[in-house]
Design a protein around this motif. Structure first.
Motif, short mmCIF file in Angstrom:
data_model
loop_
_atom_site.label_atom_id
_atom_site.label_comp_id
_atom_site.label_asym_id
_atom_site.label_seq_id
_atom_site.Cartn_x
_atom_site.Cartn_y
_atom_site.Cartn_z
N UNK A 25 -10.83 9.92 18.38
CA UNK A 25 -9.65 9.54 17.60
C UNK A 25 -10.02 8.55 16.50
N UNK A 26 -10.84 7.56 16.86
CA UNK A 26 -11.30 6.58 15.88
C UNK A 26 -12.49 5.83 16.44
N UNK A 27 -13.25 5.19 15.57
CA UNK A 27 -14.33 4.31 15.99
C UNK A 27 -13.93 2.87 15.71
N UNK A 28 -14.49 1.95 16.49
CA UNK A 28 -14.16 0.53 16.34
C UNK A 28 -15.45 -0.27 16.27
N UNK A 29 -15.45 -1.30 15.43
CA UNK A 29 -16.61 -2.18 15.29
C UNK A 29 -16.17 -3.63 15.40
N UNK A 30 -16.93 -4.41 16.16
CA UNK A 30 -16.64 -5.83 16.28
C UNK A 30 -17.38 -6.62 15.19
N UNK A 31 -17.32 -6.10 13.98
CA UNK A 31 -17.92 -6.75 12.82
C UNK A 31 -16.88 -6.78 11.71
N UNK A 32 -17.12 -7.67 10.73
CA UNK A 32 -16.22 -7.73 9.59
C UNK A 32 -16.29 -6.45 8.77
N UNK A 34 -16.86 10.55 9.95
CA UNK A 34 -15.86 11.63 9.87
C UNK A 34 -14.66 11.37 10.79
N UNK A 35 -14.20 10.12 10.80
CA UNK A 35 -12.99 9.77 11.54
C UNK A 35 -12.52 8.41 11.04
N UNK A 36 -11.37 7.99 11.51
CA UNK A 36 -10.87 6.67 11.16
C UNK A 36 -11.81 5.61 11.72
N UNK A 37 -12.07 4.57 10.94
CA UNK A 37 -12.96 3.49 11.37
C UNK A 37 -12.19 2.17 11.30
N UNK A 38 -12.23 1.40 12.39
CA UNK A 38 -11.54 0.12 12.44
C UNK A 38 -12.55 -1.01 12.62
N UNK A 39 -12.44 -2.02 11.77
CA UNK A 39 -13.34 -3.16 11.83
C UNK A 39 -12.59 -4.37 12.40
N UNK A 40 -13.34 -5.45 12.63
CA UNK A 40 -12.78 -6.68 13.19
C UNK A 40 -12.11 -6.43 14.54
N UNK A 41 -12.64 -5.46 15.29
CA UNK A 41 -12.09 -5.16 16.61
C UNK A 41 -12.72 -6.09 17.65
N UNK A 42 -12.16 -6.09 18.83
CA UNK A 42 -12.71 -6.90 19.92
C UNK A 42 -13.78 -6.15 20.69
N UNK A 43 -14.07 -4.93 20.29
CA UNK A 43 -15.07 -4.11 20.97
C UNK A 43 -15.70 -3.17 19.96
N UNK A 44 -16.80 -2.55 20.36
CA UNK A 44 -17.49 -1.57 19.52
C UNK A 44 -17.63 -0.27 20.29
N UNK A 45 -17.31 0.83 19.64
CA UNK A 45 -17.42 2.14 20.28
C UNK A 45 -16.44 3.10 19.66
N UNK A 46 -15.88 3.97 20.48
CA UNK A 46 -14.89 4.92 19.96
C UNK A 46 -13.90 5.31 21.04
N UNK A 47 -12.76 5.80 20.59
CA UNK A 47 -11.67 6.14 21.50
C UNK A 47 -11.41 7.64 21.50
N UNK A 48 -11.08 8.15 22.67
CA UNK A 48 -10.70 9.55 22.85
C UNK A 48 -9.31 9.57 23.50
N UNK A 85 -9.06 6.68 26.19
CA UNK A 85 -10.31 6.56 26.95
C UNK A 85 -11.32 5.97 25.97
N UNK A 86 -11.72 4.73 26.21
CA UNK A 86 -12.62 4.05 25.28
C UNK A 86 -14.05 4.07 25.79
N UNK A 87 -14.94 4.51 24.94
CA UNK A 87 -16.38 4.45 25.19
C UNK A 87 -16.88 3.19 24.49
N UNK A 88 -17.29 2.21 25.27
CA UNK A 88 -17.59 0.87 24.74
C UNK A 88 -19.09 0.62 24.79
N UNK A 89 -19.65 0.18 23.66
CA UNK A 89 -21.07 -0.09 23.55
C UNK A 89 -21.30 -1.60 23.59
N UNK A 90 -22.33 -2.01 24.32
CA UNK A 90 -22.68 -3.42 24.45
C UNK A 90 -24.14 -3.59 24.04
N UNK A 91 -24.37 -4.25 22.90
CA UNK A 91 -25.74 -4.40 22.41
C UNK A 91 -26.41 -5.59 23.08
#
Length: 207
Positions: free
Chosen positions: A164-171, A184-198, A124-130
């Protein structure tokens, strides 16, 4: 783009000023110099011209620790920082209800971003759109809002840390280890979206 405004509650701006305070600069005076006069009512929502907002972020980073300025602000934005939205969040019956609540009422607090959700496999992805036009303030905004929203999910889950982890659409930034220490969780960069997964199975568990 010059006509765009950023809406932010006065309380959020006070927290930005308090981070600057920690580095020996009076945050309220600094904000006033930027043309941002804070009312006594922390729930009041201010509208800042987008160039003023970007300047605030750039100067704030210069006055503090550029690598963690956004993270320090996000860390202070706890569930009780969000007024009636925070109160309603605390009464959510599940993480699904929490997500739908934020999706519906977020714009009453800020227009910096919107929030949606999507289900991908068992996530379940919570996706942020700036909003567009953040330019040099973009990384700061993404770090701040991901941590601030994640704080709400962690609190509502009573310390179970459902993310579970956070994701950032940045380098990948040079301070990636510091970001992980704040989130305080796994962080993934260079993703196609920004937010976090449950885990999708967790969102309907009664709180």
């Amino acid at each position: 783009m010059s006509g765009k405004v950023v809406s932010l509650p006065a309380l959020y701006l006070r927290e930005i000023g308090s981070v600057v305070d920690d580095y020996g600069v009076d945050g309220i005076t600094w904000l006033k110099a930027l043309g941002i006069a804070l009312p006594d009512d922390g729930e009041a929502v201010l509208e800042l011209p987008l160039p003023t907002f970007r300047r605030m972020v750039v100067e704030g980073k210069a006055l503090t620790d550029p690598a963690s300025f956004g993270l320090q602000v996000g860390q202070r934005l706890l569930v009780n920082s969000h007024g009636m939205l925070g109160y309603a969040a605390m009464n959510s019956g599940s993480l699904r209800q929490l997500t739908e609540l934020i999706e519906q009422f977020l714009l009453l607090r800020t227009n910096l971003f919107t929030l949606t959700h999507e289900v991908v496999d068992d996530e379940w992805r919570v996706v942020l759109h700036e909003i567009r036009g953040l330019d040099e303030a973009r990384h700061w905004v993404l770090e701040t809002i991901v941590l601030a929203v994640k704080n709400v999910y962690d609190f509502i889950s009573m310390g179970d840390r459902p993310v579970s982890y956070t994701a950032f659409s940045i380098d990948t930034p040079f301070n990636d280890k510091r970001i992980q220490s704040f989130l305080k969780c796994d962080v993934r960069f260079n993703a196609l979206w920004t937010g976090f997964a449950l885990p999708a199975k967790a969102v309907d568990v009664p709180l």
